[in-house]
Design an enzyme around this catalytic site. Structure first.
Site, PDB file in Angstrom:
ATOM      1  N   ASP A   1       0.522  -1.411   0.082  1.00  0.00           N
ATOM      2  CA  ASP A   1      -0.487  -0.024  -0.091  1.00  0.00           C
ATOM      3  C   ASP A   1       0.849   1.166  -0.193  1.00  0.00           C
ATOM      4  O   ASP A   1       1.461   1.286   0.269  1.00  0.00           O
ATOM      5  CB  ASP A   1      -0.538   0.352   1.067  1.00  0.00           C
TER       6      ASP A   1
ATOM      7  N   TRP B   1     -12.267  -1.917  -7.475  1.00  0.00           N
ATOM      8  CA  TRP B   1     -13.699  -1.436  -8.830  1.00  0.00           C
ATOM      9  C   TRP B   1     -13.965  -0.285  -8.364  1.00  0.00           C
ATOM     10  O   TRP B   1     -14.061   0.203  -9.581  1.00  0.00           O
ATOM     11  CB  TRP B   1     -13.769  -3.318  -9.160  1.00  0.00           C
TER      12      TRP B   1
ATOM     13  N   HIS C   1       1.570   3.394  -8.873  1.00  0.00           N
ATOM     14  CA  HIS C   1       1.745   1.438  -9.672  1.00  0.00           C
ATOM     15  C   HIS C   1       2.845   1.285 -10.199  1.00  0.00           C
ATOM     16  O   HIS C   1       3.460   0.193 -10.076  1.00  0.00           O
ATOM     17  CB  HIS C   1      -0.101   1.863  -9.895  1.00  0.00           C
TER      18      HIS C   1
ATOM     19  N   LEU D   1      10.736 -21.002  -5.498  1.00  0.00           N
ATOM     20  CA  LEU D   1       9.607 -19.482  -4.112  1.00  0.00           C
ATOM     21  C   LEU D   1       8.134 -20.032  -4.809  1.00  0.00           C
ATOM     22  O   LEU D   1       7.613 -19.798  -6.177  1.00  0.00           O
ATOM     23  CB  LEU D   1       9.910 -18.360  -5.017  1.00  0.00           C
TER      24      LEU D   1
ATOM     25  N   SER E   1      -7.960  -5.669  -4.858  1.00  0.00           N
ATOM     26  CA  SER E   1      -8.538  -6.036  -3.631  1.00  0.00           C
ATOM     27  C   SER E   1     -10.136  -6.471  -5.450  1.00  0.00           C
ATOM     28  O   SER E   1     -10.450  -5.439  -5.797  1.00  0.00           O
ATOM     29  CB  SER E   1      -8.656  -5.158  -2.330  1.00  0.00           C
TER      30      SER E   1
ATOM     31  N   ASN F   1       1.448   3.461  -2.733  1.00  0.00           N
ATOM     32  CA  ASN F   1       1.509   3.725  -4.875  1.00  0.00           C
ATOM     33  C   ASN F   1       1.367   5.481  -4.750  1.00  0.00           C
ATOM     34  O   ASN F   1       1.754   5.811  -5.171  1.00  0.00           O
ATOM     35  CB  ASN F   1       1.238   3.104  -5.243  1.00  0.00           C
ATOM     36  N   GLY F   2      -0.400   6.088  -4.470  1.00  0.00           N
ATOM     37  CA  GLY F   2      -0.983   6.735  -4.864  1.00  0.00           C
ATOM     38  C   GLY F   2       0.458   7.891  -4.087  1.00  0.00           C
ATOM     39  O   GLY F   2       0.528   8.675  -4.788  1.00  0.00           O
TER      40      GLY F   2
HETATM   41  C1  IPE Z   1      -5.778  -2.843  -0.026  1.00  0.00           C
HETATM   42  O1  IPE Z   1      -4.851  -1.530  -0.001  1.00  0.00           O
HETATM   43  C2  IPE Z   1      -5.591  -3.369  -1.491  1.00  0.00           C
HETATM   44  C3  IPE Z   1      -4.003  -3.538  -1.946  1.00  0.00           C
HETATM   45  C4  IPE Z   1      -2.805  -3.007  -1.369  1.00  0.00           C
HETATM   46  C5  IPE Z   1      -4.706  -4.199  -3.542  1.00  0.00           C
HETATM   47  P1  IPE Z   1      -6.109  -0.572  -0.543  1.00  0.00           P
HETATM   48  O2  IPE Z   1      -5.786   0.585  -0.494  1.00  0.00           O
HETATM   49  O3  IPE Z   1      -7.352  -0.263  -1.302  1.00  0.00           O
HETATM   50  O4  IPE Z   1      -6.567  -0.341   1.036  1.00  0.00           O
HETATM   51  P2  IPE Z   1      -7.902   0.248   2.079  1.00  0.00           P
HETATM   52  O5  IPE Z   1      -8.861   0.948   0.857  1.00  0.00           O
HETATM   53  O6  IPE Z   1      -7.329   1.985   2.401  1.00  0.00           O
HETATM   54  O7  IPE Z   1      -8.206  -0.271   3.097  1.00  0.00           O
HETATM   55  C1  IPE Z   2      -2.132   0.211  -3.064  1.00  0.00           C
HETATM   56  O1  IPE Z   2      -1.425   1.506  -3.638  1.00  0.00           O
HETATM   57  C2  IPE Z   2      -2.187  -0.261  -5.136  1.00  0.00           C
HETATM   58  C3  IPE Z   2      -3.741  -0.792  -4.979  1.00  0.00           C
HETATM   59  C4  IPE Z   2      -4.539  -0.683  -3.665  1.00  0.00           C
HETATM   60  C5  IPE Z   2      -3.403  -1.408  -6.251  1.00  0.00           C
HETATM   61  P1  IPE Z   2      -2.674   2.617  -2.974  1.00  0.00           P
HETATM   62  O2  IPE Z   2      -3.119   2.741  -4.880  1.00  0.00           O
HETATM   63  O3  IPE Z   2      -3.246   1.792  -2.881  1.00  0.00           O
HETATM   64  O4  IPE Z   2      -2.074   3.851  -1.978  1.00  0.00           O
HETATM   65  P2  IPE Z   2      -2.253   4.735  -1.917  1.00  0.00           P
HETATM   66  O5  IPE Z   2      -2.848   4.120  -0.517  1.00  0.00           O
HETATM   67  O6  IPE Z   2      -3.418   6.023  -1.989  1.00  0.00           O
HETATM   68  O7  IPE Z   2      -1.759   5.501  -1.670  1.00  0.00           O
HETATM   69 MG    MG Z   3      -4.503   2.486  -0.891  1.00  0.00          MG
END
Ligand code: IPE
Ligand code: IPE
Ligand code: MG
Length: 253
Positions: free
Chosen positions: A20, A69, A37, A131, A65, A22-23
């Protein structure tokens, strides 16, 4: 790339990761989320390599997850393209490195193109043993549990099992990752301390490690920090500390 001998009981056999942040990584740099990403893929690639080198047998990564979507269409579609391009560009190298790829989650909602890349990757690497890389895509822990309930209900209705045969073991056999030890170590980057519908049943006794590091910045040192922390845990599985002795539940003496 050589694998270290893994006789070390303080090393997890199975690591599960919620990748978690990336954004937020991208936002800090005034970049679009998709750039985050892309940067995240590099960290993922390195972690796979590190697990192979260290002799960790299984790695389960949360890539998308069932709730993701709900993100903006443009982000979802760029993530889907990134999955296809990454799979296609990395598959040969992963195969050479002895990685067995397995997707968990409902793949039927993916494009034909992505489903074909997934099937090809699984087929090509099916005999590898170094692995086991499980990629959770369109996965939800609740989905996994409901599937197991459905499967047992069918068996019960068909008279293949009795009610008494619905045990924890029988239930576990219907879930994803049944062929692997339960995760020893769970890592979540990005600062949130929640499970977000990742593995639910399977992490009943997993050690949980949370770090503020954003996924694209998760490097060798960050992984070592998680492993060092894990090595200090005393896993008791309901027993007393005296009963289990040393850390990791090893018997003293
Ligand atoms: C969980 O992260 C899913 C993945 C890392 C693929 P999210 O960013 O979607 O989780 P929430 O929404 O903050 O709980
Ligand atoms: C996790 O990073 C990657 C995916 C859920 C695909 P996020 O995209 O949730 O990143 P934040 O939480 O917005 O920083
Ligand atoms: Mg996230």
């Amino acid at each position: 790339m050589t694998t270290q001998q893994n006789n070390d009981q303080t090393l997890p056999q199975h690591v599960a990761v919620v990748m978690d942040g990336n954004g937020r990584w991208a936002k800090k740099r005034f970049l679009p989320r998709t750039a985050g990403h892309k940067a995240g893929v590099k960290a993922t690639r390195r972690l796979v390599e590190l697990c192979a080198i260290k002799g960790i047998g299984a790695l389960t990564l949360f890539a998308f997850s069932s709730e993701n979507w709900s993100r903006p269409d443009q982000e979802v579609s760029s993530l889907m393209s990134l999955f296809v391009s990454t799979l296609n560009s990395e598959i040969n190298k992963l195969h050479e490195q002895g990685v067995r790829i397995c997707f968990i989650g409902d793949r039927t909602r993916f494009s034909e193109n992505l489903q074909a890349s997934i099937a090809a990757a699984e087929e090509k690497t099916a005999a590898n043993t170094r692995l086991k890389l499980n990629i959770a895509a369109n996965y939800g822990g609740r989905w996994d549990i409901v599937n197991a309930v459905r499967s047992l209900s069918r068996k019960l209705a068909d008279g293949d099992i009795s009610e008494e045969q619905i045990t924890e073991q029988a239930f576990t056999r219907e879930l994803c990752l049944v062929d692997q030890p339960e995760p020893d170590l769970f890592i979540r980057t990005g600062g949130e301390q929640r499970i977000s519908n990742f593995l639910l049943w399977q992490i009943a006794y997993t050690e949980l490690f949370f770090t503020d590091t954003l996924w694209p910045e998760f490097n060798d040192a960050a992984f070592d920090e998680a492993l060092d922390w894990y090595a200090t845990r005393q896993r008791r599985f309901g027993k007393t500390g005296d009963q289990v002795g040393d850390v990791q539940g090893r018997q003293a003496g």
